[in-house]
Design an enzyme around this catalytic site. Structure first.
Site, PDB file in Angstrom:
ATOM      1  CE1 TYR A 138      45.429 -49.815 -59.724  1.00 47.57           C
ATOM      2  CE2 TYR A 138      45.052 -50.118 -57.379  1.00 47.57           C
ATOM      3  CZ  TYR A 138      45.222 -50.649 -58.635  1.00 47.57           C
ATOM      4  OH  TYR A 138      45.186 -52.001 -58.799  1.00 47.57           O
ATOM      5  CE  LYS A 189      47.794 -49.937 -75.768  1.00 47.67           C
ATOM      6  NZ  LYS A 189      48.005 -51.175 -76.556  1.00 47.67           N
ATOM      7  CG  ASP A 221      49.456 -54.411 -76.375  1.00 49.12           C
ATOM      8  OD1 ASP A 221      50.556 -53.862 -76.149  1.00 49.12           O
ATOM      9  OD2 ASP A 221      48.815 -54.223 -77.437  1.00 49.12           O
ATOM     10  CG  ASP A 245      46.448 -54.760 -59.831  1.00 47.57           C
ATOM     11  OD1 ASP A 245      46.748 -55.451 -58.840  1.00 47.57           O
ATOM     12  OD2 ASP A 245      45.301 -54.710 -60.303  1.00 47.57           O
ATOM     13  CG  ASP A 249      47.197 -60.866 -59.676  1.00 47.70           C
ATOM     14  OD1 ASP A 249      47.907 -60.386 -58.771  1.00 47.70           O
ATOM     15  OD2 ASP A 249      46.012 -61.198 -59.521  1.00 47.70           O
TER      16      ASP A 249
END
Ligand code: IPM
Ligand code: MG
Length: 354
Positions: A138, A189, A221, A245, A249
């Site tokens: 970001y 990751k 993942d 983020d 959600d």
């Protein structure tokens, strides 16, 4: 309690309006609340030409805590990126050093049937996602657009974490786990990204200071998959900005509706910005349809984290439970055929129950 109210855009003013009624009730009882109002996002751009203008910056720095609705809307989609509403949100997070974003995903038993997963998979769900909020892709530099050697247009961003940034969010993760079920899952990751290899090393190292916490690591993942396969395996999740983020959600849907979930973004001394995790829902803005519960629950987090008023936090949370148990439902949490009430009526019920 110096509280700055930033309604923002879309449904923001409607839902924040209901939360302010709760604050006014506390104030009338003698809780030392001082409210001020300001602009962020598209509303600030309309008035001052910038989504996080100087005047809002000053108000934000002077406040002890901030209640934000939500920002954004289609009318701003064609603005240059630097002045889009989202930049107001990213700007205030960075300016106030709100690096620790707490996003609980819990399922109220009354809403088990509203979750997109089977009730037995989600019943009793109570996860805390801790998302690092001021670093990562970001904010990493360099970023931008350029023409490459072959003459083709390129866009590029940089994923980046410094050791100290990982350390401080890891501490938040471990301390949060200590207050809950002592299980922390760090999501990265590390099979692909150097940033994640550092992340995993640092979290593991900090973990030595918290021997009681059971630490695990998961690739993002797999975490995305496990969240819908068996979400109750998680207690606290700590992760970076972009993974957090996306996963938050995803987790919100387990809880029945994104309209139910609050969040807190804290600095090192628990000054905080509190906001529902949902967006500005321009399609229903101004129609008295939005669910104010996530915003009201964000106030509960404010009372808990910025003001150490667990009593007021619990009054709000118990009030929300009562209202749900009474059958009051906005459209997003109603089952087919159930009666639906509007934002204001839900606010009436919440104010009374608190
Ligand atoms: C969130 C939002 C923001 C983010 C956007 C609006 C900039 O999606 O708070 O999760 O990506 O952080
Ligand atoms: Mg998001």
């Amino acid at each position: 309690m110096k509280i700055l109210i930033l309604p923002g855009d879309g449904i923001g003013p409607e839902i924040v309006g209901q939360a302010v009624r709760v604050l006014e009730k506390f104030k009338a009882e003698g809780v030392p609340i001082e409210l001020s109002h300001g602009l962020l996002g598209g509303a600030a751009h309309d008035a001052h030409g910038h989504p996080y203008p100087e005047v809002t910056q000053q108000q934000a720095r002077a406040a002890d805590a901030i209640l934000l609705g939500c920002v954004g809307g289609p009318q701003y989609d064609t603005l240059p990126r630097a002045v889009r509403p989202e930049q107001g949100l990213l700007g205030i997070r960075k300016d106030l050093k709100l690096f620790a974003n707490l996003r609980p995903a819990m399922l109220y038993p009354e809403l088990a049937a509203s979750s997109s997963l089977k009730p037995e998979v989600v019943a009793g769900l109570d996860i805390m996602i801790i998302r690092e909020l001021t670093g990562d892709i970001y904010f990493g530099q360099p970023r931008g657009r350029r023409t490459n050697a072959a003459g083709e247009d390129e866009g590029f961003d940089t994923m980046h974490y410094a050791k100290s940034e990982v350390e401080r969010i890891a501490h938040v993760g471990f301390r949060t786990a200590m207050k809950r079920n002592k299980k922390l899952c760090s999501v990265d990751k590390a099979n692909v990204l150097d940033t994640s290899i550092l992340w995993r090393e640092v979290v593991t190292e900090i973990g030595k200071q918290y021997p009681e916490v059971q630490l695990s690591h998961m690739y993002v993942d797999n975490a995305a998959m496990q969240l819908v396969r068996a979400p109750k395996q998680f207690d606290v999740i700590v992760t970076g900005n972009i993974f957090g983020d996306i996963l938050s959600d995803e987790a919100s849907m387990l809880a029945g509706s994104i309209g139910m979930l609050p969040s807190a973004s804290l600095d090192a001394s628990n000054k905080g910005l509190y906001e529902p995790i949902h967006g500005s829902a321009p399609d229903i803005a101004g129609q008295n349809k939005a669910n104010p519960i996530a915003t009201v629950l964000s106030l509960a987090m404010m009372m808990r984290y910025s003001f150490s008023r667990e009593d007021l936090a619990q009054r709000i949370e118990t009030g929300v439970r009562k209202v749900l148990a009474s059958g009051a439902r906005t459209g997003d949490i109603a089952l087919p055929g159930e009666a639906v009430i509007g934002t204001k009526a839900m606010g009436d019920a919440l104010v009374a129950a608190v």
